[in-house]
Design a protein around this motif. Structure first.
Motif, mmCIF file in Angstrom:
data_model
loop_
_atom_site.group_PDB
_atom_site.id
_atom_site.type_symbol
_atom_site.label_atom_id
_atom_site.label_comp_id
_atom_site.label_asym_id
_atom_site.label_seq_id
_atom_site.Cartn_x
_atom_site.Cartn_y
_atom_site.Cartn_z
ATOM 1 N N UNK A 516 -5.482 -23.665 -0.981
ATOM 2 C CA UNK A 516 -5.090 -22.377 -0.867
ATOM 3 C C UNK A 516 -5.914 -21.870 -1.858
ATOM 4 N N UNK A 517 -6.030 -20.837 -1.566
ATOM 5 C CA UNK A 517 -6.092 -20.132 -2.169
ATOM 6 C C UNK A 517 -6.097 -18.466 -1.964
ATOM 7 N N UNK A 518 -5.052 -18.002 -2.158
ATOM 8 C CA UNK A 518 -4.827 -16.025 -1.558
ATOM 9 C C UNK A 518 -4.900 -15.050 -2.680
ATOM 10 N N UNK A 519 -5.968 -14.934 -1.888
ATOM 11 C CA UNK A 519 -6.176 -13.005 -2.623
ATOM 12 C C UNK A 519 -5.874 -11.435 -1.784
ATOM 13 N N UNK A 520 -6.196 -10.681 -2.515
ATOM 14 C CA UNK A 520 -6.166 -9.567 -1.892
ATOM 15 C C UNK A 520 -6.396 -9.012 -1.189
ATOM 16 N N UNK A 521 -5.714 -8.042 0.340
ATOM 17 C CA UNK A 521 -6.448 -8.184 0.869
ATOM 18 C C UNK A 521 -7.142 -6.958 0.917
ATOM 19 N N UNK A 522 -8.036 -5.925 1.227
ATOM 20 C CA UNK A 522 -8.735 -4.943 1.024
ATOM 21 C C UNK A 522 -7.908 -3.638 0.784
ATOM 22 N N UNK A 523 -8.723 -2.982 0.527
ATOM 23 C CA UNK A 523 -7.885 -1.395 0.294
ATOM 24 C C UNK A 523 -7.809 -1.236 1.352
ATOM 25 N N UNK A 524 -6.572 -0.430 2.133
ATOM 26 C CA UNK A 524 -6.072 0.675 3.625
ATOM 27 C C UNK A 524 -5.609 1.981 2.945
ATOM 28 N N UNK A 525 -5.721 2.883 3.483
ATOM 29 C CA UNK A 525 -5.435 4.170 3.894
ATOM 30 C C UNK A 525 -4.645 4.310 3.242
ATOM 31 N N UNK A 526 -4.175 5.262 2.035
ATOM 32 C CA UNK A 526 -2.820 5.616 1.387
ATOM 33 C C UNK A 526 -2.224 5.586 2.322
ATOM 34 N N UNK A 527 -0.825 4.593 2.332
ATOM 35 C CA UNK A 527 0.547 4.453 2.677
ATOM 36 C C UNK A 527 1.845 5.352 1.936
ATOM 37 N N UNK A 548 28.066 -23.546 1.415
ATOM 38 C CA UNK A 548 28.120 -22.477 2.495
ATOM 39 C C UNK A 548 27.131 -21.974 3.232
ATOM 40 N N UNK A 549 26.717 -21.712 4.512
ATOM 41 C CA UNK A 549 25.347 -21.106 4.605
ATOM 42 C C UNK A 549 25.742 -20.155 4.863
ATOM 43 N N UNK A 550 24.713 -18.647 4.539
ATOM 44 C CA UNK A 550 24.967 -17.624 4.520
ATOM 45 C C UNK A 550 23.499 -16.884 5.146
ATOM 46 N N UNK A 551 23.798 -16.287 6.220
ATOM 47 C CA UNK A 551 23.131 -15.009 7.100
ATOM 48 C C UNK A 551 22.466 -14.060 7.413
ATOM 49 N N UNK A 552 21.310 -13.280 7.103
ATOM 50 C CA UNK A 552 21.647 -11.960 6.970
ATOM 51 C C UNK A 552 20.530 -11.146 8.140
ATOM 52 N N UNK A 553 20.354 -10.259 8.627
ATOM 53 C CA UNK A 553 19.022 -9.682 9.052
ATOM 54 C C UNK A 553 18.714 -8.304 8.051
ATOM 55 N N UNK A 554 17.401 -8.722 7.224
ATOM 56 C CA UNK A 554 15.833 -7.794 6.795
ATOM 57 C C UNK A 554 16.288 -5.678 7.215
ATOM 58 N N UNK A 555 16.582 -5.256 6.246
ATOM 59 C CA UNK A 555 16.579 -4.084 6.665
ATOM 60 C C UNK A 555 15.090 -4.013 6.905
ATOM 61 N N UNK A 556 14.477 -2.530 6.872
ATOM 62 C CA UNK A 556 12.506 -1.823 7.517
ATOM 63 C C UNK A 556 12.900 -1.747 5.273
ATOM 64 N N UNK A 557 11.205 -2.777 5.965
ATOM 65 C CA UNK A 557 10.094 -3.180 4.455
ATOM 66 C C UNK A 557 9.975 -1.897 3.656
ATOM 67 N N UNK A 558 9.761 -1.063 4.355
ATOM 68 C CA UNK A 558 8.976 0.242 3.495
ATOM 69 C C UNK A 558 7.829 0.321 3.774
ATOM 70 N N UNK A 559 7.026 -0.421 4.191
ATOM 71 C CA UNK A 559 5.760 -0.775 4.131
ATOM 72 C C UNK A 559 5.222 -1.279 2.869
ATOM 73 N N UNK A 560 6.028 -1.823 3.052
ATOM 74 C CA UNK A 560 6.266 -3.033 1.363
ATOM 75 C C UNK A 560 6.499 -4.266 1.595
ATOM 76 N N UNK A 561 5.570 -5.451 1.781
ATOM 77 C CA UNK A 561 6.692 -6.404 2.155
ATOM 78 C C UNK A 561 7.890 -7.291 1.264
ATOM 79 N N UNK A 562 8.546 -7.124 1.830
ATOM 80 C CA UNK A 562 10.326 -7.860 1.031
ATOM 81 C C UNK A 562 9.504 -9.030 0.456
ATOM 82 N N UNK A 563 9.338 -9.163 -0.809
ATOM 83 C CA UNK A 563 9.119 -10.082 -1.637
ATOM 84 C C UNK A 563 10.405 -11.857 -1.728
ATOM 85 N N UNK A 564 11.311 -11.162 -1.977
ATOM 86 C CA UNK A 564 12.225 -12.251 -2.014
ATOM 87 C C UNK A 564 13.715 -11.685 -1.746
ATOM 88 N N UNK A 565 14.674 -12.076 -1.503
ATOM 89 C CA UNK A 565 16.464 -11.998 -1.592
ATOM 90 C C UNK A 565 16.798 -12.275 -2.818
#
Length: 1099
Positions: A516-527, A548-565
């Motif tokens: 599987x090869x992942x490529x960038x998505x095509x350009x989108x309007x300015x966000x 111990x197990x830690x869980x949480x709820x993510x905050x808003x991504x603000x138009x940029x996907x969260x890559x890691x915590x």
């Protein structure tokens, strides 16, 4: 003897002597079927006798001779281990020159002065009794002789030209050659007519010992050791014979016979010499055992014929020679048993088509049953190439097909009966992938699916496993595993890789892969992109001691996907308020299993990360206190460095905070002297980072370990490090210091290195102290300023630059370790040869007259040798600044002044003056001076001729009284007056005008323009013209020209004016403002003073 056991226990702990139990023991096990016996077991008590008393005379030996110090240890059981030490329990260093032989003696190929000592002590260590015996110290005194006579090699051991050696097969062969000679001989080993065995040959004791492991009869032969130095060589041939204790070729095996059958026992062994074979039955020699008509002994074989049940017995075979024996028991069991099949009835076998099938039929019976296989209930016996029948009864079908399925019957029969057993065989269809996953290219945030459709035998249950890059799939809800596919939702760059589907059944396994090869998505309007909002609602679940197990709820991504915590933790027990990095997880994951350490009060917070940046940290989670436990790790950076000659300072980096895993953190510090102490010395200290061991020998290696512990126990066993006790100043000075003078300013110094055992520390290098004692040309002493040069490492030579020529120097050499410097070697005196002198210290020109000048000078500041003479060169300078012919005069070295006569009057001269030694000429000093004007009547002037070192002038007519001359002089004076007025006006307008300063009278010799190779001079010329005037100082009354003086001159600006005179006619101006060039030999003559020149002097 222990109950229900054949073990015999001998206990002398509560009394009794071991000698009482010395002897040979043998165990016999007996029942109604016979008797078996064990090998002989020899018991001997260990012995560690004392050294016999003897009076040891001191050994006096000349330097360079050989020496053998005999150990002669007491005979012990087992033999002792021999080593040589001194009174300080330090092992004596060994080398190619000094080494210990296999018999324990200490051999010196040649003795050196440093071998003188009174504490050569031989020790014998009896390991079994854990005792060490010490021989009386041996004294050695080396008598120095100069010169030391070099000698060709002579063997100290073995003696003679040949010797013999016998070794047993399988043992280690040790051959030794130690030679005397000066220089120290080098030993080489060869095997005559063959090669030394590869991979089994080793050289020990500086190649003086040849070691061959696991020897065999093929290693027999002649081995030659060759000792060689620059004066010659010698050799010794050792004839090696490899003997062998008996070893098995065929050991007798248990034999099961039925009544009336025949059989045999075979006992074959080999050895050197060939072993003797003897038989016993039930522990009794067969010759005196009860007779058995079915038995016949034929050397190494017993033949049985028509045996009966009474023939059952245990037979022993003994193979012996002078080097050992072998004993083996074999049970001859005469048994009448009908067949029995041991394989379970109706056992089911399943295989995949086109693979081998193995059907078992384990059996037992006496006589040995015959095995036959049938297929089906009434099938015929199986024969042919499609089947393989094994001796153990197993039936093999090499390539099973679907039609091989069915019932198979195994029949075992002998003369006492027969039995049969049925087994089932099922042949299954192979599992296949009929639609494999394919290569996919997908845009980021898209969705992709891999198919993996299979076909399998309906009676087999397959399991499907998907792998990514040969590992498990990420624990991510975006990965959906279906019955025959894998789907990945919201693809990210981390999903790049190879995906494999594996299908397993109980009988087979197949797999297929795709990329599987992942490529960038095509350009989108300015966000508008921004950092993510912090996570919230942190929750702790699944609390365990170490996780111990830690869980949480993510905050808003603000138009940029969260890559890691990023997960961080705070230790409220040890470091409150300080947050540390714990781990990080992909941006699609909102739970994580965290590893915990004992005895930590945890709080956690989470930070979200996207391509724009990091969010603010979340609010801390609730606190969780883990239980205390033993430390998991030990201190790091453990070191042992002595601060004093008799101590060892052990330091380490303490555990930090939660690394203690519990309260009451302490450290167990352990040490022992390397290769000397068997037991560790330990101490437990508080939570510190240093411990000092006192009373240690100077600079010896120690094994050190530091182990952490707390109230709950110890950390794992720590690793050992090597440290050294404290250093002390070196004991001896370098010897054989030699100096080679390379030239008048450079020398090379050599020395012999000091023995490493006398350094008593880490060798850092050598320091050379050297100083000038006196100058050989002046014989005057001055304040001694010692210079020091340091040479790093184990260097044995160095260069001494910057020496003064023709001087006497002293030097000494000292060895340097971490503690400081050792004693100095005896001062070595050396002298530097002569060099060229420096320039004369000054040159003064005084008492100018019409035709003479007086020259005075000072000897060179640095004669650099014995002055042989001075060289004076001079030449006139005419009105146009051209140089006349050069005249050279050699002056004796003891002169300090000279009156130069027969010069031209009113003439400027340039002088070049330098000193000479036998090596050559030194740098020169230059000066200029002018003879004075004739005060008498001036007549017609003829051009003087200059030659052969004398200047001569002739007067023909006195023109001073001529009217035309007086008128001419008046006109010239008027012109000069106008010129002065013009210069005065220009000066008032332009201020001061610089002129070139006078050349340094004592110029650097290296930049003097004299060409030393041919003694000629360069041309004299004006380098600068039309320079403005500058105020200058008058020349001193004694006419001495000093450094950095400058003076006014109108020569550059007037019409050929050579100089100025004051009212009494004395010279006040100097020729200046020219870049001085070397004079040139020429034939031109200086011009006579003109009326104009004469008139200028009165203006």
């Amino acid at each position: 003897m222990k109950p229900n056991s054949g073990t015999l226990v001998i206990n002398i702990m509560n009394g009794g002597k071991a000698e009482a139990y010395e002897g040979i023991y043998q165990c016999t096990a007996r029942n109604e079927r016979g008797a078996a016996i064990s090998n002989n077991i020899v018991i001997r008590p260990s012995r560690s006798p004392l050294w016999t008393k003897e009076k040891l005379e001191p050994n006096q030996v000349r330097e360079g001779d050989s020496l053998v110090l005999h150990c002669r240890p007491p005979v012990g059981l087992p033999p002792p281990i021999i080593f040589w030490m001194d009174n300080a329990f330090q092992r004596l260093p060994q080398s190619e020159r000094v080494s210990q032989g296999l018999n324990g003696d200490l051999y010196f190929s040649n003795v050196q002065p440093e071998d003188t000592r009174e504490d050569y002590i031989c020790y014998a260590r009896f390991n079994h009794t854990q005792t060490i015996q010490q021989k009386q110290p041996i004294s050695v005194k080396v008598l120095s002789t100069k010169p030391v006579t070099e000698r060709q090699p002579v063997l100290l051991t073995p003696t003679g030209s040949t010797s013999n050696k016998v070794e047993l097969r399988g043992n280690v062969l040790l051959l030794e050659c130690i030679a005397a000679g000066l220089p120290t001989p080098v030993i080489r080993w060869i095997k005559e007519g063959g090669e030394l065995p590869a991979n089994r040959t080793f050289f020990e004791n500086f190649k003086k010992t040849l070691k061959i492991i696991d020897v065999s009869e093929a290693d027999s032969g002649n081995y030659k050791c060759i000792a060689r130095n620059i004066l010659g060589s010698t050799h010794h041939v050792i004839s090696v014979t490899v003997k062998a204790a008996p070893y098995w070729i065929t050991a007798p095996r248990n034999l099961v016979l039925s009544p009336g059958e025949d059989g045999m026992l075979i006992c074959r062994a080999n050895g050197n010499p060939k072993p003797h074979i003897s038989w016993l039955t039930n522990g009794v020699p067969i010759a005196i055992a009860p007779e058995d008509p079915s038995r016949k002994v034929d050397g190494d074989t017993i033949i049985f014929s028509d045996v009966q049940e009474r023939s059952s017995a245990v037979y022993q075979c003994n193979a012996s020679n002078e080097y050992g024996y072998l004993l083996a028991n074999a049970f001859v069991n005469v048994l009448a048993e009908p067949p029995r099949i041991l394989t379970p009835a109706s056992k089911l076998y399943q295989v995949i088509a086109n693979t081998p099938a193995l059907l078992d039929c384990a059996y037992f019976g006496s006589p040995k049953p015959e095995i036959e296989w049938f297929k089906g209930v009434k099938g015929s016996i199986l024969r042919g190439n499609e089947y393989v029948f094994h001796d153990n009864g197993t039936l093999e079908i090499p390539v099973a097909q679907k039609d091989s399925t069915g019932t198979y019957t195994c029949v075992a029969r002998n003369k006492l009966g027969k039995i049969q057993n049925e087994v089932q065989l099922e042949v299954k269809d192979p599992t296949m992938i009929i639609k494999q996953p394919e290569y996919k290219v997908i845009q980021r945030a898209g969705q992709v699916s891999f198919e993996c459709t299979i076909k399998h035998d309906p009676t087999l249950i397959p399991t499907v496993i998907w792998l990514k890059d040969n590992g498990e799939l990420p624990d991510d809800e975006r990965f959906l595993v279906g019955k025959d596919n894998l789907t990945i939702m919201n693809v990210t760059d981390k999903d790049d890789g190879t995906y494999t589907c594996i299908i397993n059944t109980t009988l087979d396994s197949v797999s297929a892969s795709a990329v599987l090869t992942v490529v960038a998505a095509p350009p989108t309007p300015a966000i508008i992109y921004a950092r993510p909002n912090p996570p919230f609602d942190l929750e702790l679940t699944g609390q365990l001691e170490r996780s111990i197990e830690l869980s949480w709820i993510p905050g808003d991504e603000n138009n940029s996907p969260i890559t890691n915590f990023v997960i961080e933790y705070e230790d409220g027990l040890h470091e409150p308020g300080v947050w540390h990095y714990q781990t990080e997880v992909p941006g699609t994951q909102t739970t994580v299993q965290l590893k915990l350490s004992p005895y930590v009060n945890y709080s956690f917070r989470v930070i979200a990360v996207n391509e724009i940046g990091r969010s603010q940290p979340s609010e801390p989670s609730e606190q969780y206190l883990t239980k205390a436990a033993n430390p998991d790790e030990n201190p790091s950076n453990v070191q042992g460095i002595g601060s004093e000659p008799d101590n060892l300072v052990i330091t380490w980096e303490s555990l930090k905070g939660f690394q203690s895993n519990g309260p009451g953190l302490q450290y167990k510090v352990s040490w022992r002297q390397k290769d000397f102490d068997d037991e560790w010395t330990s101490v437990i200290v508080a939570n510190v980072s240093k411990y000092i061991v006192s009373g240690t020998p100077t600079f010896v290696p120690y094994e050190i370990k530091v182990q952490a512990l707390n109230d709950l126990g110890y950390a794992p066993e720590p690793s050992e490090v090597i440290g050294h006790s404290g250093e002390d100043l070196p004991m001896v000075a370098p010897s054989n210091v030699q100096v080679h003078v390379l030239n008048s300013t450079l020398a090379k110094v050599h020395w012999d290195p000091v023995p490493l055992k006398t350094v008593r520390g880490h060798l850092q290098g050598y320091k050379v102290y050297y100083w000038k004692v006196q100058s050989l040309s002046r014989r005057s002493r001055r304040h001694v300023e010692k210079k020091i040069l340091t040479f790093r490492g184990n260097k044995t030579f160095g260069m001494l630059p910057g020496l003064e020529p023709y001087s006497s120097y002293k030097l000494n050499v000292r060895v340097v370790n971490g503690k400081g410097e050792g004693p100095a070697s005896p001062d070595k005196v050396f002298k530097t040869p002569e060099g060229v002198p420096s320039s004369p210290s000054f040159l003064k020109i005084t008492n100018p007259t019409l035709d003479s000048l007086t020259l005075e000078w000072g000897s060179p500041t640095h004669p650099n040798g014995v002055l042989t003479s001075y060289i004076l060169k001079f030449q006139p300078i005419n009105n146009t600044h051209e140089l006349g012919p050069l005249v050279e005069i050699r002056i004796p070295a003891n002169e300090s002044s000279l009156i130069l006569k027969n010069l031209n009057y009113s003439t400027r001269y340039k002088f070049y003056f330098n000193a000479q030694t036998s090596v050559g000429s030194g740098s020169q000093i230059t000066e200029e001076a002018v003879t004075i004007m004739d005060e008498g009547k001036m007549a017609g002037i003829l051009r003087p001729a200059v030659g052969a070192g004398k200047a001569m002038a002739s007067r023909q007519v006195d023109i001073a009284t001529q009217g035309w001359f007086i008128g001419l002089m008046c006109a010239v004076a008027l012109l000069i007056l106008i010129l002065l007025i013009v210069c005065f006006i220009r000066r008032n307008k332009g201020g001061k005008y610089p002129v070139k300063e006078k050349e340094d009278a004592h110029a650097d010799p290296e930049i003097q323009p004299m060409k030393e190779d041919d003694g000629t001079f360069g041309e004299y010329s004006d380098a600068e013209d039309h320079k403005p005037l500058k105020k200058g100082s008058r020349t001193p009354s004694d006419r001495t020209v000093k450094k950095e003086d400058s003076d006014d001159s109108l020569v550059d600006y007037g019409e050929g004016v050579n100089g100025q005179f004051n009212e009494d006619g004395s010279f006040i101006g100097q020729y200046s403002g020219k870049k001085e060039k070397e004079p040139v030999e020429g034939n031109e003559s200086s011009e006579a003073p003109s009326p104009v020149n004469a008139m200028n002097s009165f203006v």
